[in-house]
Design a protein around this motif. Structure first.
Motif, PDB file in Angstrom:
ATOM      1  N   SER A 321       0.826  -1.213   0.000  1.00 51.62           N
ATOM      2  CA  SER A 321       0.000   0.000   0.000  1.00 51.62           C
ATOM      3  C   SER A 321       0.863   1.266   0.000  1.00 51.62           C
ATOM      4  O   SER A 321       0.452   2.302  -0.523  1.00 51.62           O
ATOM      5  CB  SER A 321      -0.928  -0.006   1.210  1.00 51.62           C
ATOM      6  N   LEU A 322       2.048   1.186   0.564  1.00 56.49           N
ATOM      7  CA  LEU A 322       2.931   2.355   0.619  1.00 56.49           C
ATOM      8  C   LEU A 322       3.628   2.609  -0.706  1.00 56.49           C
ATOM      9  O   LEU A 322       3.853   3.768  -1.081  1.00 56.49           O
ATOM     10  CB  LEU A 322       3.975   2.168   1.718  1.00 56.49           C
ATOM     11  N   LEU A 323       3.979   1.537  -1.434  1.00 57.92           N
ATOM     12  CA  LEU A 323       4.838   1.684  -2.618  1.00 57.92           C
ATOM     13  C   LEU A 323       4.092   1.656  -3.936  1.00 57.92           C
ATOM     14  O   LEU A 323       4.704   1.905  -4.986  1.00 57.92           O
ATOM     15  CB  LEU A 323       5.898   0.578  -2.627  1.00 57.92           C
ATOM     16  N   VAL A 324       2.805   1.367  -3.932  1.00 56.11           N
ATOM     17  CA  VAL A 324       2.086   1.337  -5.211  1.00 56.11           C
ATOM     18  C   VAL A 324       1.748   2.741  -5.704  1.00 56.11           C
ATOM     19  O   VAL A 324       1.338   2.911  -6.859  1.00 56.11           O
ATOM     20  CB  VAL A 324       0.777   0.514  -5.086  1.00 56.11           C
ATOM     21  N   GLU A 325       1.906   3.708  -4.853  1.00 55.87           N
ATOM     22  CA  GLU A 325       1.659   5.082  -5.280  1.00 55.87           C
ATOM     23  C   GLU A 325       2.695   5.504  -6.313  1.00 55.87           C
ATOM     24  O   GLU A 325       3.813   4.974  -6.367  1.00 55.87           O
ATOM     25  CB  GLU A 325       1.709   6.021  -4.075  1.00 55.87           C
ATOM     26  N   ALA A 326       2.314   6.478  -7.132  1.00 59.69           N
ATOM     27  CA  ALA A 326       3.231   6.936  -8.191  1.00 59.69           C
ATOM     28  C   ALA A 326       4.487   7.578  -7.600  1.00 59.69           C
ATOM     29  O   ALA A 326       5.597   7.348  -8.082  1.00 59.69           O
ATOM     30  CB  ALA A 326       2.506   7.923  -9.107  1.00 59.69           C
ATOM     31  N   SER A 327       4.322   8.368  -6.548  1.00 59.23           N
ATOM     32  CA  SER A 327       5.473   9.044  -5.927  1.00 59.23           C
ATOM     33  C   SER A 327       5.296   9.032  -4.415  1.00 59.23           C
ATOM     34  O   SER A 327       4.822  10.015  -3.812  1.00 59.23           O
ATOM     35  CB  SER A 327       5.600  10.481  -6.436  1.00 59.23           C
ATOM     36  N   PRO A 328       5.641   7.938  -3.761  1.00 58.88           N
ATOM     37  CA  PRO A 328       5.483   7.873  -2.301  1.00 58.88           C
ATOM     38  C   PRO A 328       6.417   8.867  -1.615  1.00 58.88           C
ATOM     39  O   PRO A 328       7.512   9.155  -2.094  1.00 58.88           O
ATOM     40  CB  PRO A 328       5.854   6.429  -1.967  1.00 58.88           C
ATOM     41  N   SER A 329       5.971   9.382  -0.477  1.00 53.63           N
ATOM     42  CA  SER A 329       6.756  10.357   0.273  1.00 53.63           C
ATOM     43  C   SER A 329       7.955   9.685   0.933  1.00 53.63           C
ATOM     44  O   SER A 329       8.055   8.453   0.994  1.00 53.63           O
ATOM     45  CB  SER A 329       5.881  11.016   1.335  1.00 53.63           C
ATOM     46  N   ALA A 330       8.854  10.518   1.432  1.00 51.97           N
ATOM     47  CA  ALA A 330      10.049   9.992   2.095  1.00 51.97           C
ATOM     48  C   ALA A 330       9.671   9.195   3.336  1.00 51.97           C
ATOM     49  O   ALA A 330      10.293   8.173   3.640  1.00 51.97           O
ATOM     50  CB  ALA A 330      10.987  11.143   2.451  1.00 51.97           C
ATOM     51  N   ASP A 331       8.657   9.671   4.069  1.00 49.72           N
ATOM     52  CA  ASP A 331       8.238   8.949   5.268  1.00 49.72           C
ATOM     53  C   ASP A 331       7.689   7.569   4.909  1.00 49.72           C
ATOM     54  O   ASP A 331       7.957   6.581   5.609  1.00 49.72           O
ATOM     55  CB  ASP A 331       7.163   9.754   6.015  1.00 49.72           C
ATOM     56  N   LYS A 332       6.915   7.499   3.852  1.00 55.36           N
ATOM     57  CA  LYS A 332       6.380   6.199   3.429  1.00 55.36           C
ATOM     58  C   LYS A 332       7.495   5.269   2.952  1.00 55.36           C
ATOM     59  O   LYS A 332       7.470   4.057   3.206  1.00 55.36           O
ATOM     60  CB  LYS A 332       5.341   6.385   2.328  1.00 55.36           C
ATOM     61  N   MET A 333       8.479   5.831   2.267  1.00 50.96           N
ATOM     62  CA  MET A 333       9.615   5.000   1.830  1.00 50.96           C
ATOM     63  C   MET A 333      10.373   4.477   3.042  1.00 50.96           C
ATOM     64  O   MET A 333      10.771   3.303   3.091  1.00 50.96           O
ATOM     65  CB  MET A 333      10.539   5.835   0.951  1.00 50.96           C
ATOM     66  N   LYS A 334      10.548   5.344   4.040  1.00 51.93           N
ATOM     67  CA  LYS A 334      11.256   4.924   5.247  1.00 51.93           C
ATOM     68  C   LYS A 334      10.485   3.838   5.973  1.00 51.93           C
ATOM     69  O   LYS A 334      11.055   2.842   6.431  1.00 51.93           O
ATOM     70  CB  LYS A 334      11.460   6.133   6.159  1.00 51.93           C
ATOM     71  N   GLU A 335       9.174   4.021   6.073  1.00 50.13           N
ATOM     72  CA  GLU A 335       8.356   3.006   6.728  1.00 50.13           C
ATOM     73  C   GLU A 335       8.413   1.681   5.968  1.00 50.13           C
ATOM     74  O   GLU A 335       8.493   0.603   6.571  1.00 50.13           O
ATOM     75  CB  GLU A 335       6.906   3.489   6.821  1.00 50.13           C
ATOM     76  N   ALA A 336       8.387   1.748   4.636  1.00 48.34           N
ATOM     77  CA  ALA A 336       8.434   0.528   3.827  1.00 48.34           C
ATOM     78  C   ALA A 336       9.744  -0.224   4.049  1.00 48.34           C
ATOM     79  O   ALA A 336       9.753  -1.454   4.231  1.00 48.34           O
ATOM     80  CB  ALA A 336       8.264   0.872   2.350  1.00 48.34           C
ATOM     81  N   HIS A 337      10.857   0.486   4.025  1.00 51.71           N
ATOM     82  CA  HIS A 337      12.149  -0.170   4.266  1.00 51.71           C
ATOM     83  C   HIS A 337      12.210  -0.757   5.666  1.00 51.71           C
ATOM     84  O   HIS A 337      12.787  -1.834   5.871  1.00 51.71           O
ATOM     85  CB  HIS A 337      13.291   0.831   4.046  1.00 51.71           C
ATOM     86  N   HIS A 338      11.646  -0.044   6.626  1.00 50.56           N
ATOM     87  CA  HIS A 338      11.642  -0.555   7.999  1.00 50.56           C
ATOM     88  C   HIS A 338      10.867  -1.877   8.084  1.00 50.56           C
ATOM     89  O   HIS A 338      11.341  -2.859   8.685  1.00 50.56           O
ATOM     90  CB  HIS A 338      11.019   0.485   8.930  1.00 50.56           C
ATOM     91  N   LEU A 339       9.695  -1.908   7.472  1.00 50.38           N
ATOM     92  CA  LEU A 339       8.906  -3.139   7.503  1.00 50.38           C
ATOM     93  C   LEU A 339       9.588  -4.268   6.741  1.00 50.38           C
ATOM     94  O   LEU A 339       9.550  -5.433   7.154  1.00 50.38           O
ATOM     95  CB  LEU A 339       7.517  -2.867   6.915  1.00 50.38           C
TER      96      LEU A 339
END
Length: 858
Positions: A321-339
């Protein structure tokens, strides 16, 4: 008993105890309601309950504060946490307060009633516990409603039997008020209990509500129906529409309360249960995501019990859900890497999915080198087992990213990967699996067109051979349309020809789509060869369509002027039909198969290639439209090749269609004369089904019955008799014919030997009445030999006597018997025989018999 069994048993006992206490609570408020209540007594009971509840809740708060919990300004959250975390204290406070209040307001002499109420409440609680275990929701719903009706009707009946409890309107009103005031605490017990709320609790509450409304409606008869309808409607709406969502909401609230006070394990359990009940609940998913996001990886390593509760598939869904967006924010990218780090640290087997989503994240960040490395690790099958479920689940997405979603990934990963052996077919398999689950996936269709467009037969065959090798099946060389193919001789059993095609193609491959591509290109003057390649690929997985497919290939070669390649394609179409069997083909392909073998047969016949022509015409005879002419042609081909037996077989088959065909009858005479007894004897088992022994017998007999029989006709009759003997060596009829032939040739001893053998080996059971008559005929012929040729009238006499038992014997036999008696010197018996003959006045031998009598008298 194991630890898990012990925990399960303790949990079940706790749940039963909760329901028993709920039943006792209902019994207590009913006891309070039937006293002589007033507002002062009602307040006393409420004060006892409130003070007791507050006291026990305070004790629970002090315990938690001593254990290190802090309020930190969130009083409401802390109170909610206390309620959820301390069900025992809540139950103790409510139950003891209610019990104290009941004692405080009880009337004199009601102690026994109190005990009955407590016992009845306990039994009711056990009934609640039983209904909760019913698995079928509809059944549990109906049974709970029945129990509610039973409770209300039972209490009303009991009150009617004891009218002293409700003597006036004021008592009825206070009775209803006390019941209604007891409902909030009952719901509190339900909310804080360890057991999930079910239809049982709302049924009990609706029964209590209905009972209260019924008492209030006693002075207003027109409203009594509302006392039934309102609780019933409330029960149905609440149980069907509200309860499922409310049950989820309660778990979410519990999870939030646990999370706010740092009870991560309990919060995970609550949120996971909420997601199990409603996977689409946004509030539960959001809080569960937040809880996973805030977890510290280092601390998790020291808490294996907490790790066991984490839902890593849920974490992966969150990453999606975080990465399917066209341009995810830095916070979402950080959360995705953390998970992703969290998942990889605890579930290494999920590495393919993790690598894929890392590649997606790197593409968003335009870190193409890292993205390519992660994506290649997913696409390389050497890194994983063939049945790796995680890789297989993400493989389509990986190929889609590599080929379609980003041009840089196409250049760095997609195009180079497709050039590697087996990769294109693996990508196709991933696409086909996706379309099996989602047939209308537009992205999958786009990727499918890309992958199939450049597929070659060499790639397909290499993957097929590799699969067969892994399965332990022998691989076969690819069938080259330009390779030489030999004819298959129907009688010789020559099996040379095109290499056999596999019985089935690759799984998860759309062979029908390959056929469509081939048919779209086969008539294109510039791309027809590519069309042929697609049709050949389709043929691997469509055995039943191979005659049609190879017919299209052959016609394309004919249009191009390559007759040898066309002939080879026709041979492959024929071979495909033979391997599958014409009966197993559909109507279209069956008729194509027969038209091809007919065409190949005609061409071979025109160039006088007898073996090829025989093979194809023999295959064509399986067609119901073949008819007599095909069999006539086949017989003629066998005759030209000097094969009398096969020619005879197809002639007999043709005569089944037209038994009076003059040409076929002439062929039959010719072929039966051409086969040799030794040849027939060697092939007896295969010939016995169609060989016409009756024809041989009747034809030979008709020839032998002629008065004028030349040597050629005698030779014909002898040949037929010997051929018949090769099929039926024990037949009496055949032995008679053979003996007659030898006698006509003058070979008396051979005739005598055959007849004596026939006489001495009488069959236990004759095949027909005609054979029985032939057995009698053996004796007549043998008697004639003894009398006329061997000068043994004494041996002739018993033979003629046996023959006299035949229905065909007559004056001739009696006359010959008289001659035999006369030659042996028995004139008396001879005279009797002659006298019998003379009785047949019109018989030609009657005068001779009369002369014999004169001779004997002289």
């Amino acid at each position: 008993m194991t630890w898990t069994s012990r925990v399960f048993a303790e949990t079940m006992h706790a749940l039963v105890a909760e329901y028993v206490l709920k039943g006792i609570y209902l019994g207590l408020i009913l006891f309070v309601a039937v006293q002589e209540p007033n507002w002062q007594a009602t307040g006393t009971v409420a004060l006892c309950v409130f003070c007791s509840f507050l006291l026990f809740l305070s004790v629970a708060a002090i315990r938690k504060l001593r254990e290190g919990y802090r309020i930190t300004g969130r009083v409401a959250a802390f109170v909610l946490f206390l309620l959820l975390e301390s069900p025992g204290m809540v139950y103790s406070g409510v139950m003891l307060g209610t019990l104290f209040g009941a004692f405080a307001v009880r009337n004199e002499g009601t102690d026994q009633l109190l005990m009955r109420m407590l016992g009845g409440g306990a039994l009711l609680g056990l009934a609640f516990s039983f209904l909760r275990t019913v698995q079928q929701k509809q059944q549990r719903l109906a049974m709970s409603l029945f129990l509610a009706v039973l409770i209300g009707a039972g209490i009303i009946y009991w009150l009617d039997e004891h009218p002293e409890y409700l003597e006036n309107a004021n008592l009825r009103t206070m009775f209803a008020v006390n019941l209604l005031l007891g409902l909030p605490m009952f719901y509190l017990l339900t909310f804080v209990g360890s057991a999930e709320e079910s239809e049982v609790e709302i049924a009990a509450m609706c029964a209590t509500l209905g009972l209260s409304l019924w008492m209030l409606s006693q002075d207003f008869p027109l409203t009594r129906s509302l006392a039934v309808l309102i609780p019933l409607a409330l029960y149905i709406v609440y149980a069907v529409r509200v309860l499922p969502s409310l049950r989820v909401f309660k778990h979410v609230v519990r999870g939030i309360g646990y999370a706010n006070v740092g009870r991560t394990r309990q919060a995970l359990l609550a949120f996971r249960r909420a997601n199990e009940l409603d996977p689409e609940n946004a509030l539960a998913r959001e809080h569960l995501w937040n809880l996973h996001r805030e977890l510290d990886l280092e601390k998790l390593k020291d808490d294996p019990q907490l790790l066991a509760l984490l839902d890593f598939n849920f974490c992966l869904d969150r990453v999606t859900s975080l990465l399917v967006e066209a341009s995810p924010s830095a916070d979402k990218m950080k959360e995705a890497h953390h998970l992703l780090d969290l998942i990889l640290s605890q579930r290494p087997r999920m590495k393919p999915a993790i690598s894929y989503w890392r590649a997606v994240a790197h593409v968003h960040a335009r870190h193409f080198d890292q993205a390519a490395a992660e994506l290649v690790s997913v696409l390389d099958p050497d890194n994983y087992a063939p049945d790796d479920a995680c890789r297989n689940s993400i493989l389509f997405d990986a190929w889609q990213l590599a080929l379609v979603l980003h041009p840089e990934m196409n250049r760095r990963v997609g195009t180079p990967q497709l050039a590697l052996p087996g990769r294109r077919l693996e990508a196709i398999a991933a696409v086909e699996k996706r379309l099996e689950n989602i047939p209308d996936d537009g992205g999958a269709w786009t990727l499918k067109r890309i992958l199939y467009s450049e597929l070659t037969e060499e790639e397909y065959r290499r993957s097929l051979d590799e699969r067969q090798k892994m399965a332990g099946a022998p691989t076969q060389p690819a069938a080259d349309p330009g390779a030489e193919s030999g004819a298959v001789g129907a009688e010789k059993g020559d099996n040379s020809g095109p290499s056999p095609l596999p019985s089935c193609g690759l799984p998860h491959f759309d062979h029908g789509y390959a056929e469509q591509l081939g048919l779209a290109l086969i008539n294109d003057s510039s791309r027809w060869q590519r069309g042929i390649e697609f049709l050949r690929i389709a043929s691997y997985g469509l055995p039943g369509r191979r005659p049609f497919l190879f017919q299209q290939i052959a016609q394309a070669y004919e249009r191009a002027g390559d007759s040898e390649a066309a002939r080879q394609a026709y041979e492959q179409a024929k071979q495909a039909g033979r391997e599958l069997g014409p009966k197993n083909l559909d109507d279209e392909n069956r008729q194509i198969y027969f038209s091809i073998v007919k065409q190949l047969g005609d061409e071979a016949r025109a160039r006088n290639d007898l073996d090829i022509a025989i093979e194809n015409y023999q295959l064509y005879t399986a067609n119901e439209r073949a008819g007599v002419e095909t069999l006539r042609i086949l017989a003629d081909l066998y005759e030209k090749k000097g094969l009398a037996l096969p020619a005879l077989r197809v002639t007999e088959q043709a005569l089944l269609y037209n038994a009076k065909d003059k040409d076929l009858l002439e062929r039959k005479d010719r072929y039966y004369y051409s086969v040799t007894p030794d040849e027939v004897r060697e092939n007896r088992d295969s010939l016995i089904k169609f060989f016409d022994v009756d024809y041989c017998v009747k034809k030979a007999r008709s020839l032998l019955d002629r008065r004028e029989l030349d040597l050629d006709l005698l030779d014909w009759a002898s040949h037929l008799a010997e051929v018949a003997a090769a099929i039926q060596p024990d037949s009496v009829t055949v032995k008679v014919l053979r003996a007659r032939c030898f006698r006509r040739r003058g070979e008396i001893e051979k005739a005598q030997q055959i007849l004596e053998e026939a006489r001495n080996n009488k069959p236990e059971r004759f095949r027909s009445s005609e054979e029985q008559e032939d057995w009698y005929l053996v004796h007549r012929l043998l008697g004639e030999l003894y009398l006329n040729d061997l000068n043994r009238p004494d041996l002739a006499i018993p033979c003629f006597n046996v023959y006299r038992q035949s229905s065909r014997s007559g004056a001739d036999t009696i006359f010959k018997l008289g001659l035999a008696y006369e030659q042996t010197g028995d004139k008396v018996k001879a005279a009797k025989c002659y006298e019998l003959v003379t009785a047949y006045e019109s018989h030609p031998l009657a005068p001779d018999a009369q002369d014999a009598l004169y001779r004997l008298r002289d």
